[in-house]
Scaffold this active site. Sequence first.
Site, PDB file in Angstrom:
ATOM      1  CG  ASP A 192      18.104 -15.852   3.364  1.00  0.00           C
ATOM      2  OD1 ASP A 192      19.109 -15.809   2.638  1.00  0.00           O
ATOM      3  OD2 ASP A 192      17.806 -16.834   4.068  1.00  0.00           O
ATOM      4  CG  HIS A 236      19.114 -19.627  -0.458  1.00  0.00           C
ATOM      5  ND1 HIS A 236      18.069 -18.736  -0.508  1.00  0.00           N
ATOM      6  CD2 HIS A 236      19.525 -19.649   0.827  1.00  0.00           C
ATOM      7  CE1 HIS A 236      17.874 -18.230   0.713  1.00  0.00           C
ATOM      8  NE2 HIS A 236      18.733 -18.771   1.551  1.00  0.00           N
ATOM      9  CG  HIS A 278      18.466 -21.959   4.940  1.00  0.00           C
ATOM     10  ND1 HIS A 278      17.735 -21.190   5.810  1.00  0.00           N
ATOM     11  CD2 HIS A 278      19.153 -21.095   4.159  1.00  0.00           C
ATOM     12  CE1 HIS A 278      17.962 -19.900   5.549  1.00  0.00           C
ATOM     13  NE2 HIS A 278      18.806 -19.813   4.542  1.00  0.00           N
ATOM     14  CD  GLU A 332      23.031 -21.356   2.997  1.00  0.00           C
ATOM     15  OE1 GLU A 332      22.804 -20.472   2.139  1.00  0.00           O
ATOM     16  OE2 GLU A 332      22.766 -21.218   4.200  1.00  0.00           O
TER      17      GLU A 332
END
Length: 169
Positions: free
Chosen positions: A114, A101, A103, A37
């Site tokens: 999150d 970010h 995934h 990630e």
Amino acid sequence: MTTKAVFLLPDNRKFKLSDTVLKKMFSFAQDLNKSPESGGIMLGRILCWEDHIIVDQVSEPLSSDIQSRRRFIRKSVGHQEFFNRHWKLSQGRCFYLGEWHTHPEKQPVPSSVDLREWRKLICKSVQQQEQLFFVIVGTQELVVYMGDATIKEIIKLGSYQRNSIEIVN
Ligand SMILES: [Zn+2]
């Protein structure tokens, strides 16, 4: 600046991701089984006369961040320097707009972690803005969420298909 990644806000303003930003974020997509990630902060401009919020700078993972297949923990130091540098360059006209970010999913869905982290961030508004934005980059599309400090809600604004980038060029 051209972009097709435009999202309508409940108050009719528009949230945009620049092409450079889209390309940069998708360059970290977790296409390989071992890709970790990634993430960073999103900076941009709030154009009052056009009712647009535009993300035109995003920071990249730094060596001080913690990256694994299903986890990205951003440490603040380097990203704060990134903000400071752009704040100076823009003569104070640049805003912290939120976080992004990746995934390891085609169509990413925010995890409970999150949502918890996003709620924390909207409660401690850094530059007095009422909204913050959160992007999760999957392997096929990215999704955009908005957190509102006044109503303490997080809503999904929309998604953007990765293969749409090529059409822009
Ligand atoms: Zn996540």
